[in-house]
Design a protein around this motif. Sequence first.
Motif, PDB file in Angstrom:
ATOM      1  N   GLN A   6      34.266  39.335  18.031  1.00 41.60           N
ATOM      2  CA  GLN A   6      34.946  39.342  16.734  1.00 41.60           C
ATOM      3  C   GLN A   6      34.584  40.591  15.936  1.00 41.60           C
ATOM      4  O   GLN A   6      35.445  41.205  15.301  1.00 41.60           O
ATOM      5  CB  GLN A   6      34.613  38.061  15.964  1.00 41.60           C
ATOM      6  N   GLN A   7      33.328  41.005  16.003  1.00 46.91           N
ATOM      7  CA  GLN A   7      32.903  42.234  15.339  1.00 46.91           C
ATOM      8  C   GLN A   7      33.634  43.438  15.931  1.00 46.91           C
ATOM      9  O   GLN A   7      34.096  44.313  15.195  1.00 46.91           O
ATOM     10  CB  GLN A   7      31.389  42.429  15.469  1.00 46.91           C
ATOM     11  N   ALA A   8      33.736  43.473  17.257  1.00 47.35           N
ATOM     12  CA  ALA A   8      34.419  44.587  17.930  1.00 47.35           C
ATOM     13  C   ALA A   8      35.883  44.655  17.503  1.00 47.35           C
ATOM     14  O   ALA A   8      36.400  45.741  17.208  1.00 47.35           O
ATOM     15  CB  ALA A   8      34.314  44.428  19.442  1.00 47.35           C
ATOM     16  N   ILE A   9      36.544  43.515  17.457  1.00 45.67           N
ATOM     17  CA  ILE A   9      37.955  43.494  17.066  1.00 45.67           C
ATOM     18  C   ILE A   9      38.120  43.949  15.621  1.00 45.67           C
ATOM     19  O   ILE A   9      39.059  44.678  15.300  1.00 45.67           O
ATOM     20  CB  ILE A   9      38.569  42.101  17.336  1.00 45.67           C
ATOM     21  N   GLU A  10      37.188  43.586  14.759  1.00 49.77           N
ATOM     22  CA  GLU A  10      37.245  44.047  13.371  1.00 49.77           C
ATOM     23  C   GLU A  10      37.006  45.552  13.281  1.00 49.77           C
ATOM     24  O   GLU A  10      37.657  46.244  12.499  1.00 49.77           O
ATOM     25  CB  GLU A  10      36.259  43.270  12.510  1.00 49.77           C
ATOM     26  N   ILE A  11      36.090  46.086  14.086  1.00 49.60           N
ATOM     27  CA  ILE A  11      35.836  47.529  14.115  1.00 49.60           C
ATOM     28  C   ILE A  11      37.089  48.267  14.591  1.00 49.60           C
ATOM     29  O   ILE A  11      37.519  49.248  13.985  1.00 49.60           O
ATOM     30  CB  ILE A  11      34.630  47.867  15.029  1.00 49.60           C
ATOM     31  N   ILE A  12      37.680  47.776  15.678  1.00 50.74           N
ATOM     32  CA  ILE A  12      38.874  48.408  16.239  1.00 50.74           C
ATOM     33  C   ILE A  12      40.030  48.361  15.249  1.00 50.74           C
ATOM     34  O   ILE A  12      40.789  49.321  15.119  1.00 50.74           O
ATOM     35  CB  ILE A  12      39.261  47.738  17.585  1.00 50.74           C
ATOM     36  N   GLU A  48      35.893  37.605  32.991  1.00 51.23           N
ATOM     37  CA  GLU A  48      34.959  38.689  32.686  1.00 51.23           C
ATOM     38  C   GLU A  48      33.621  38.468  33.386  1.00 51.23           C
ATOM     39  O   GLU A  48      32.986  39.403  33.830  1.00 51.23           O
ATOM     40  CB  GLU A  48      34.746  38.734  31.182  1.00 51.23           C
ATOM     41  N   TRP A  49      33.193  37.221  33.487  1.00 52.22           N
ATOM     42  CA  TRP A  49      31.909  36.906  34.118  1.00 52.22           C
ATOM     43  C   TRP A  49      32.026  36.829  35.640  1.00 52.22           C
ATOM     44  O   TRP A  49      31.040  36.973  36.337  1.00 52.22           O
ATOM     45  CB  TRP A  49      31.348  35.592  33.563  1.00 52.22           C
ATOM     46  N   THR A  50      33.228  36.592  36.145  1.00 56.91           N
ATOM     47  CA  THR A  50      33.415  36.515  37.597  1.00 56.91           C
ATOM     48  C   THR A  50      33.760  37.868  38.189  1.00 56.91           C
ATOM     49  O   THR A  50      33.922  37.982  39.399  1.00 56.91           O
ATOM     50  CB  THR A  50      34.524  35.506  37.952  1.00 56.91           C
ATOM     51  N   GLY A  51      33.909  38.886  37.341  1.00 58.36           N
ATOM     52  CA  GLY A  51      34.188  40.228  37.821  1.00 58.36           C
ATOM     53  C   GLY A  51      35.653  40.500  38.114  1.00 58.36           C
ATOM     54  O   GLY A  51      35.990  41.544  38.668  1.00 58.36           O
ATOM     55  N   GLU A  52      36.520  39.570  37.757  1.00 60.09           N
ATOM     56  CA  GLU A  52      37.948  39.748  38.015  1.00 60.09           C
ATOM     57  C   GLU A  52      38.582  40.729  37.035  1.00 60.09           C
ATOM     58  O   GLU A  52      39.619  41.315  37.334  1.00 60.09           O
ATOM     59  CB  GLU A  52      38.670  38.403  37.926  1.00 60.09           C
ATOM     60  N   THR A  53      37.990  40.887  35.855  1.00 58.65           N
ATOM     61  CA  THR A  53      38.533  41.787  34.838  1.00 58.65           C
ATOM     62  C   THR A  53      37.421  42.656  34.278  1.00 58.65           C
ATOM     63  O   THR A  53      36.231  42.387  34.496  1.00 58.65           O
ATOM     64  CB  THR A  53      39.185  40.992  33.689  1.00 58.65           C
ATOM     65  N   ARG A  54      37.818  43.687  33.550  1.00 60.57           N
ATOM     66  CA  ARG A  54      36.865  44.622  32.943  1.00 60.57           C
ATOM     67  C   ARG A  54      37.190  44.832  31.459  1.00 60.57           C
ATOM     68  O   ARG A  54      37.095  45.936  30.947  1.00 60.57           O
ATOM     69  CB  ARG A  54      36.925  45.964  33.677  1.00 60.57           C
ATOM     70  N   TYR A  55      37.566  43.765  30.769  1.00 57.67           N
ATOM     71  CA  TYR A  55      37.938  43.865  29.361  1.00 57.67           C
ATOM     72  C   TYR A  55      36.767  44.343  28.492  1.00 57.67           C
ATOM     73  O   TYR A  55      36.968  45.094  27.541  1.00 57.67           O
ATOM     74  CB  TYR A  55      38.461  42.532  28.823  1.00 57.67           C
ATOM     75  N   ALA A  56      35.547  43.914  28.805  1.00 52.48           N
ATOM     76  CA  ALA A  56      34.389  44.299  27.992  1.00 52.48           C
ATOM     77  C   ALA A  56      34.209  45.814  27.988  1.00 52.48           C
ATOM     78  O   ALA A  56      33.897  46.406  26.948  1.00 52.48           O
ATOM     79  CB  ALA A  56      33.131  43.605  28.493  1.00 52.48           C
ATOM     80  N   GLU A  57      34.423  46.451  29.136  1.00 51.91           N
ATOM     81  CA  GLU A  57      34.299  47.904  29.205  1.00 51.91           C
ATOM     82  C   GLU A  57      35.367  48.586  28.352  1.00 51.91           C
ATOM     83  O   GLU A  57      35.092  49.570  27.663  1.00 51.91           O
ATOM     84  CB  GLU A  57      34.417  48.374  30.656  1.00 51.91           C
ATOM     85  N   ILE A  58      36.578  48.056  28.390  1.00 55.24           N
ATOM     86  CA  ILE A  58      37.685  48.609  27.598  1.00 55.24           C
ATOM     87  C   ILE A  58      37.394  48.469  26.112  1.00 55.24           C
ATOM     88  O   ILE A  58      37.591  49.410  25.326  1.00 55.24           O
ATOM     89  CB  ILE A  58      39.012  47.915  27.980  1.00 55.24           C
ATOM     90  N   ILE A  59      36.899  47.299  25.718  1.00 60.92           N
ATOM     91  CA  ILE A  59      36.604  47.055  24.307  1.00 60.92           C
ATOM     92  C   ILE A  59      35.420  47.905  23.844  1.00 60.92           C
ATOM     93  O   ILE A  59      35.429  48.446  22.736  1.00 60.92           O
ATOM     94  CB  ILE A  59      36.382  45.546  24.056  1.00 60.92           C
ATOM     95  N   GLU A  60      34.405  48.055  24.694  1.00 60.12           N
ATOM     96  CA  GLU A  60      33.273  48.922  24.347  1.00 60.12           C
ATOM     97  C   GLU A  60      33.765  50.350  24.079  1.00 60.12           C
ATOM     98  O   GLU A  60      33.370  50.980  23.087  1.00 60.12           O
ATOM     99  CB  GLU A  60      32.242  48.939  25.474  1.00 60.12           C
ATOM    100  N   ALA A  61      34.644  50.865  24.939  1.00 60.85           N
ATOM    101  CA  ALA A  61      35.186  52.210  24.746  1.00 60.85           C
ATOM    102  C   ALA A  61      35.996  52.294  23.445  1.00 60.85           C
ATOM    103  O   ALA A  61      35.928  53.298  22.727  1.00 60.85           O
ATOM    104  CB  ALA A  61      36.046  52.605  25.943  1.00 60.85           C
ATOM    105  N   ALA A  62      36.736  51.234  23.140  1.00 59.11           N
ATOM    106  CA  ALA A  62      37.562  51.228  21.922  1.00 59.11           C
ATOM    107  C   ALA A  62      36.713  51.234  20.657  1.00 59.11           C
ATOM    108  O   ALA A  62      37.164  51.712  19.613  1.00 59.11           O
ATOM    109  CB  ALA A  62      38.493  50.026  21.932  1.00 59.11           C
ATOM    110  N   THR A  63      35.486  50.716  20.742  1.00 58.16           N
ATOM    111  CA  THR A  63      34.596  50.723  19.570  1.00 58.16           C
ATOM    112  C   THR A  63      33.686  51.949  19.574  1.00 58.16           C
ATOM    113  O   THR A  63      32.781  52.042  18.743  1.00 58.16           O
ATOM    114  CB  THR A  63      33.707  49.455  19.528  1.00 58.16           C
ATOM    115  N   ASP A  64      33.922  52.879  20.506  1.00 61.15           N
ATOM    116  CA  ASP A  64      33.068  54.068  20.664  1.00 61.15           C
ATOM    117  C   ASP A  64      31.609  53.681  20.849  1.00 61.15           C
ATOM    118  O   ASP A  64      30.702  54.336  20.331  1.00 61.15           O
ATOM    119  CB  ASP A  64      33.219  55.023  19.469  1.00 61.15           C
ATOM    120  N   GLY A  65      31.391  52.567  21.568  1.00 61.39           N
ATOM    121  CA  GLY A  65      30.034  52.140  21.886  1.00 61.39           C
ATOM    122  C   GLY A  65      29.312  51.405  20.775  1.00 61.39           C
ATOM    123  O   GLY A  65      28.142  51.048  20.931  1.00 61.39           O
TER     124      GLY A  65
END
Length: 126
Positions: A6-12, A48-65
């Motif tokens: 939720q914090q990441a989405i607010e930052i983005i 995300e936990w089973t490794g089928e997707t990489r949304y966390a990496e995309i969101i991390e990049a969108a928040t500039d870390g």
Amino acid sequence: MSTPLQQAIEIIGVKKPTRGIAIVADRCGVSYQAARKWFNAGRLPRTEWTGETRYAEIIEAATDGQITRQQLLSTPARSESATPPGTVVIPVVTPERRAEERRDHERRDDERRDAERRGSRGRASK
């Protein structure tokens, strides 16, 4: 208290969650409804936990870390009490449990076949 997602989405979204949800949905290649569901739940989907997707990496990049992948994945699973009324909860079947059920099924089949053989022998001798 908001979760790292939720914090990441607010930052983005620059403090505008609806805008952040739209941006996350676009970057992750999912519908707005899917991203809103993540926001409301405060966590990413199971994939995300089973490794089928990489949304966390995309969101991390969108928040500039500012919010890291590790923070996004540290969000605990929902408790049973947080499950909305009317939701069907499907239990996870472990490989060990599946093997145990298979052995039980085979044992019952063997017992049924043995009973059928005993019954057919008894009728033939009369």
